[in-house]
Design a protein around this motif. Structure first.
Motif, PDB file in Angstrom:
ATOM      1  N   THR A   1      28.799  -3.496   0.381  1.00 38.59           N
ATOM      2  CA  THR A   1      28.732  -5.110   1.705  1.00 38.59           C
ATOM      3  C   THR A   1      30.611  -5.193   1.834  1.00 38.59           C
ATOM      4  OG1 THR A   1      27.653  -7.262   0.252  1.00 38.59           O
ATOM      5  CG2 THR A   1      26.629  -5.767   1.630  1.00 38.59           C
ATOM      6  N   VAL A   2      30.977  -5.858   2.649  1.00 44.97           N
ATOM      7  CA  VAL A   2      32.027  -6.089   2.629  1.00 44.97           C
ATOM      8  C   VAL A   2      32.287  -7.581   3.106  1.00 44.97           C
ATOM      9  CG1 VAL A   2      33.860  -6.720   4.296  1.00 44.97           C
ATOM     10  CG2 VAL A   2      33.086  -4.369   3.954  1.00 44.97           C
ATOM     11  N   ASP A   3      32.593  -9.255   2.241  1.00 47.35           N
ATOM     12  CA  ASP A   3      32.957 -10.106   2.947  1.00 47.35           C
ATOM     13  C   ASP A   3      34.312 -10.832   3.253  1.00 47.35           C
ATOM     14  OD1 ASP A   3      32.288 -12.974   2.930  1.00 47.35           O
ATOM     15  OD2 ASP A   3      32.147 -12.838   0.787  1.00 47.35           O
ATOM     16  N   TYR A   4      34.516 -11.322   4.837  1.00 47.99           N
ATOM     17  CA  TYR A   4      36.131 -11.960   4.928  1.00 47.99           C
ATOM     18  C   TYR A   4      35.998 -13.512   4.931  1.00 47.99           C
ATOM     19  CZ  TYR A   4      34.958  -7.679   7.971  1.00 47.99           C
ATOM     20  OH  TYR A   4      34.630  -6.509   7.998  1.00 47.99           O
ATOM     21  N   LEU A   5      36.984 -13.651   3.558  1.00 48.10           N
ATOM     22  CA  LEU A   5      37.444 -14.837   3.222  1.00 48.10           C
ATOM     23  C   LEU A   5      39.142 -15.644   3.929  1.00 48.10           C
ATOM     24  CD1 LEU A   5      36.807 -14.274  -0.965  1.00 48.10           C
ATOM     25  CD2 LEU A   5      34.952 -15.274   1.359  1.00 48.10           C
ATOM     26  N   ALA A   6      38.704 -17.089   4.135  1.00 46.27           N
ATOM     27  CA  ALA A   6      39.843 -17.019   4.315  1.00 46.27           C
ATOM     28  C   ALA A   6      40.720 -18.278   3.343  1.00 46.27           C
ATOM     29  CB  ALA A   6      39.571 -17.931   5.375  1.00 46.27           C
ATOM     30  N   PHE A   7      41.883 -18.574   3.009  1.00 47.34           N
ATOM     31  CA  PHE A   7      42.245 -19.664   2.189  1.00 47.34           C
ATOM     32  C   PHE A   7      43.611 -19.927   2.280  1.00 47.34           C
ATOM     33  CE2 PHE A   7      40.045 -16.218  -1.079  1.00 47.34           C
ATOM     34  CZ  PHE A   7      39.268 -16.871  -1.436  1.00 47.34           C
ATOM     35  N   THR A   8      43.772 -21.678   1.998  1.00 47.73           N
ATOM     36  CA  THR A   8      44.995 -22.110   2.697  1.00 47.73           C
ATOM     37  C   THR A   8      46.530 -21.188   1.827  1.00 47.73           C
ATOM     38  OG1 THR A   8      44.543 -23.400   1.087  1.00 47.73           O
ATOM     39  CG2 THR A   8      43.753 -24.224   2.537  1.00 47.73           C
ATOM     40  N   PRO A   9      47.131 -21.539   2.081  1.00 48.28           N
ATOM     41  CA  PRO A   9      48.541 -20.867   2.445  1.00 48.28           C
ATOM     42  C   PRO A   9      48.541 -21.293   0.405  1.00 48.28           C
ATOM     43  CG  PRO A   9      48.447 -21.894   4.074  1.00 48.28           C
ATOM     44  CD  PRO A   9      47.349 -22.550   3.818  1.00 48.28           C
ATOM     45  N   GLU A  10      48.111 -22.615   0.313  1.00 46.98           N
ATOM     46  CA  GLU A  10      48.870 -23.308  -0.239  1.00 46.98           C
ATOM     47  C   GLU A  10      47.464 -22.539  -1.703  1.00 46.98           C
ATOM     48  OE1 GLU A  10      49.631 -26.163   2.254  1.00 46.98           O
ATOM     49  OE2 GLU A  10      47.765 -24.726   1.749  1.00 46.98           O
ATOM     50  N   GLN A  11      46.565 -22.282  -1.747  1.00 45.56           N
ATOM     51  CA  GLN A  11      45.754 -21.178  -2.386  1.00 45.56           C
ATOM     52  C   GLN A  11      46.053 -20.149  -2.356  1.00 45.56           C
ATOM     53  OE1 GLN A  11      41.903 -21.826  -0.431  1.00 45.56           O
ATOM     54  NE2 GLN A  11      40.850 -22.439  -1.866  1.00 45.56           N
TER      55      GLN A  11
ATOM     56  N   GLY B   1      34.310 -23.053  -1.369  1.00 48.88           N
ATOM     57  CA  GLY B   1      32.638 -24.327  -1.929  1.00 48.88           C
ATOM     58  C   GLY B   1      31.927 -23.917  -3.164  1.00 48.88           C
ATOM     59  N   ALA B   2      31.217 -25.144  -3.620  1.00 54.46           N
ATOM     60  CA  ALA B   2      30.507 -25.334  -4.567  1.00 54.46           C
ATOM     61  C   ALA B   2      29.458 -24.004  -4.571  1.00 54.46           C
ATOM     62  CB  ALA B   2      29.703 -26.620  -4.288  1.00 54.46           C
ATOM     63  N   HIS B   3      29.402 -23.455  -5.924  1.00 56.56           N
ATOM     64  CA  HIS B   3      29.539 -21.779  -5.976  1.00 56.56           C
ATOM     65  C   HIS B   3      28.919 -21.532  -7.367  1.00 56.56           C
ATOM     66  CE1 HIS B   3      32.800 -20.075  -5.376  1.00 56.56           C
ATOM     67  NE2 HIS B   3      32.313 -19.262  -6.413  1.00 56.56           N
ATOM     68  N   LEU B   4      28.167 -21.081  -8.112  1.00 59.74           N
ATOM     69  CA  LEU B   4      28.029 -20.773  -9.695  1.00 59.74           C
ATOM     70  C   LEU B   4      28.615 -19.048  -9.409  1.00 59.74           C
ATOM     71  CD1 LEU B   4      28.247 -20.285 -12.739  1.00 59.74           C
ATOM     72  CD2 LEU B   4      25.313 -19.546 -12.470  1.00 59.74           C
ATOM     73  N   HIS B   5      29.632 -18.750 -10.089  1.00 58.92           N
ATOM     74  CA  HIS B   5      30.419 -17.242 -10.229  1.00 58.92           C
ATOM     75  C   HIS B   5      29.787 -16.982 -11.078  1.00 58.92           C
ATOM     76  CE1 HIS B   5      32.316 -13.426  -9.657  1.00 58.92           C
ATOM     77  NE2 HIS B   5      33.049 -13.576 -11.180  1.00 58.92           N
ATOM     78  N   TRP B   6      28.433 -15.979 -11.391  1.00 56.65           N
ATOM     79  CA  TRP B   6      28.321 -15.456 -12.488  1.00 56.65           C
ATOM     80  C   TRP B   6      28.452 -13.849 -12.652  1.00 56.65           C
ATOM     81  CZ3 TRP B   6      22.134 -13.639 -11.987  1.00 56.65           C
ATOM     82  CH2 TRP B   6      21.771 -12.922 -13.538  1.00 56.65           C
TER      83      TRP B   6
ATOM     84  N   HIS C   1      33.448  -6.825  -5.992  1.00 57.00           N
ATOM     85  CA  HIS C   1      34.059  -8.309  -6.417  1.00 57.00           C
ATOM     86  C   HIS C   1      33.074  -8.455  -7.113  1.00 57.00           C
ATOM     87  CE1 HIS C   1      31.507 -12.812  -5.683  1.00 57.00           C
ATOM     88  NE2 HIS C   1      32.331 -12.815  -6.394  1.00 57.00           N
ATOM     89  N   GLY C   2      33.514  -9.343  -8.408  1.00 55.29           N
ATOM     90  CA  GLY C   2      33.492  -8.771  -9.917  1.00 55.29           C
ATOM     91  C   GLY C   2      32.376  -9.829 -10.420  1.00 55.29           C
ATOM     92  N   GLY C   3      31.425 -10.283  -9.165  1.00 52.69           N
ATOM     93  CA  GLY C   3      30.291 -11.507  -9.662  1.00 52.69           C
ATOM     94  C   GLY C   3      29.414 -11.763  -8.993  1.00 52.69           C
ATOM     95  N   THR C   4      28.266 -12.255  -8.744  1.00 53.24           N
ATOM     96  CA  THR C   4      27.437 -12.782  -8.194  1.00 53.24           C
ATOM     97  C   THR C   4      27.111 -14.480  -7.224  1.00 53.24           C
ATOM     98  OG1 THR C   4      25.215 -11.360  -8.767  1.00 53.24           O
ATOM     99  CG2 THR C   4      24.889 -13.141  -7.796  1.00 53.24           C
TER     100      THR C   4
ATOM    101  N   THR D   1      25.113 -16.369  -1.715  1.00 51.61           N
ATOM    102  CA  THR D   1      26.380 -15.811  -1.044  1.00 51.61           C
ATOM    103  C   THR D   1      27.540 -15.281  -0.358  1.00 51.61           C
ATOM    104  OG1 THR D   1      27.307 -17.714  -2.182  1.00 51.61           O
ATOM    105  CG2 THR D   1      25.822 -18.701  -1.151  1.00 51.61           C
ATOM    106  N   ALA D   2      27.371 -14.300  -1.666  1.00 51.62           N
ATOM    107  CA  ALA D   2      27.923 -12.463  -2.016  1.00 51.62           C
ATOM    108  C   ALA D   2      27.488 -12.038  -3.561  1.00 51.62           C
ATOM    109  CB  ALA D   2      29.656 -13.310  -2.013  1.00 51.62           C
ATOM    110  N   ARG D   3      27.417 -10.849  -2.964  1.00 50.83           N
ATOM    111  CA  ARG D   3      26.896  -9.972  -4.517  1.00 50.83           C
ATOM    112  C   ARG D   3      27.944  -9.212  -5.508  1.00 50.83           C
ATOM    113  NH1 ARG D   3      21.349  -8.873  -3.894  1.00 50.83           N
ATOM    114  NH2 ARG D   3      20.221  -9.994  -2.037  1.00 50.83           N
ATOM    115  N   PHE D   4      28.001  -8.987  -5.751  1.00 47.49           N
ATOM    116  CA  PHE D   4      28.812  -7.909  -6.773  1.00 47.49           C
ATOM    117  C   PHE D   4      28.816  -6.054  -5.915  1.00 47.49           C
ATOM    118  CE2 PHE D   4      29.360  -4.486  -9.577  1.00 47.49           C
ATOM    119  CZ  PHE D   4      30.409  -5.185 -10.772  1.00 47.49           C
ATOM    120  N   GLY D   5      29.900  -6.320  -6.128  1.00 49.41           N
ATOM    121  CA  GLY D   5      30.405  -4.573  -5.369  1.00 49.41           C
ATOM    122  C   GLY D   5      31.682  -5.152  -3.778  1.00 49.41           C
ATOM    123  N   GLU D   6      31.079  -6.295  -3.298  1.00 46.52           N
ATOM    124  CA  GLU D   6      31.378  -5.823  -2.200  1.00 46.52           C
ATOM    125  C   GLU D   6      32.886  -5.814  -1.808  1.00 46.52           C
ATOM    126  OE1 GLU D   6      29.306  -9.914  -0.791  1.00 46.52           O
ATOM    127  OE2 GLU D   6      31.501 -11.130  -1.052  1.00 46.52           O
TER     128      GLU D   6
END
Length: 326
Positions: A152-162, A300-305, A223-226, A205-210
């Motif tokens: 799958t494809v996930d679309y992310l937005a980060f601030t300029p500082e991040q 946002g709050a989540h676990l990257h596994w 993506h390297g995790g779940t 919220t995000a699958r491995f490999g997307e």
């Protein structure tokens, strides 16, 4: 999906009887045509002392080795659990051009064989080279099919500082190099036991490999995790037993814990708000190791596994959903 498969039902060896197969000659498992396994034996070269037993004592026969593969169909980013039972003292498994040492388990010599995200789908040969206590070497083979995974494809937005602080290519490369240096190590001891657990409760919220598009850019990478969404502070537990080899703050993954499960297999837990274990601790499956957070490069709050075998990142959910065959 095929279930746990015993690939070799018996060890067809003339080394235990008459010279039915000459050294280095392929032997089939029978005339019924049911086995697709090749067994090769190589007798150690050179003279060896003739064993002598007391009168009336019979030699103890070796238990024939048997190759057991968790499944003969595995997805990209999945893993095989390959075991060799019987009187085997070591060896290695070869698959997709890579070699993995066998680790002594409670009932067999085993290894987890990873399948990378970009491996070519189709049939591939798996070869197990093993050593017996009497010095004999054996080879067992099986055909495993790699199945394609739709990413799958996930679309992310980060601030300029991040983006400036945490998407710097050197920052990302340095962290990946640190993780790689851990994930490629093989502890020759079985530290895990039983089934694999979900480390926290929540929606995926995000699958491995997307693939990911950052701030409108072209999708790339995997993506390297779940990612499991949960409230900040929710408990995070060990997916299985092992030894903590990393428990500290990283730039991208934030507060992170990595557990060595033995035999080249690791699990990682990132973006934690707090860490409840220390490096060197022995942990059990289901034991509290930290809490869900939003540290590092996170929106946002989540676990990257993460799960990794022999340095290759894998889909962690395939350790819990049965598609790996274990």
């Amino acid at each position: 999906m095929a279930g746990r498969v015993s690939v070799v039902r018996r060890w067809v060896l003339a080394v235990f009887a008459a010279a039915a197969c000459a050294a280095g000659t392929a032997c089939s498992a029978g005339a019924d045509g049911t086995a697709d396994v090749t067994v090769r034996m190589v007798t150690p070269a050179g003279p060896s002392p003739t064993p002598t037993l007391p009168p009336g004592v019979s030699p103890t026969p070796l238990v024939p080795p048997e190759l057991v593969v968790s499944t003969l169909e595995v997805y990209q980013a999945g893993a095989l659990l390959v075991s060799v039972t019987g009187d085997v003292i070591g060896g290695q498994v070869q698959f997709l051009g890579r070699k993995y040492p066998l680790t002594k388990g409670s009932q067999s010599q085993y290894t987890f064989v990873p399948v990378d995200t970009d491996e070519l789908p189709g049939q591939h040969e798996l070869v197990a080279d093993v050593r017996l206590p009497n010095g004999t070497r054996g080879t067992l083979q099986a055909t495993v099919t790699v199945l394609p995974t739709q990413w799958t494809v996930d679309y992310l937005a980060f601030t300029p500082e991040q983006t400036a602080a945490l998407l710097d290519p050197q920052v990302v490369a340095d962290e990946l190099a640190l993780l790689k240096s851990i994930y490629v190590k093989v502890t020759p001891q079985k530290l895990w036991s039983g089934p694999w657990l979900l480390p926290t409760q929540g929606a995926i919220t995000a699958r491995f490999g997307e693939q990911r598009s950052v701030n409108g850019g072209a999708p790339s990478g995997h993506h390297g995790g779940t990612d499991i969404g949960a409230a900040e502070g929710a408990p995070v537990v060990a997916t299985n037993s092992g030894v903590v080899v990393l428990a500290r703050e990283l730039r991208v993954r934030g507060n992170m814990v990595i557990i060595d499960h033995g035999g080249g297999l690791y699990s990682g837990y990132a973006h934690l708000s707090s860490i409840a274990v220390a490096e060197g601790d022995r942990v059990e499956a289901g034991q509290l190791i930290g809490a869900v957070g939003n540290t590092g490069l996170s929106t946002g709050a989540h676990l990257h596994w993460e799960m990794a075998a022999h340095g290759i990142l894998l889909d962690a959910l395939r350790f819990t959903d049965g598609t790996n065959g274990f």
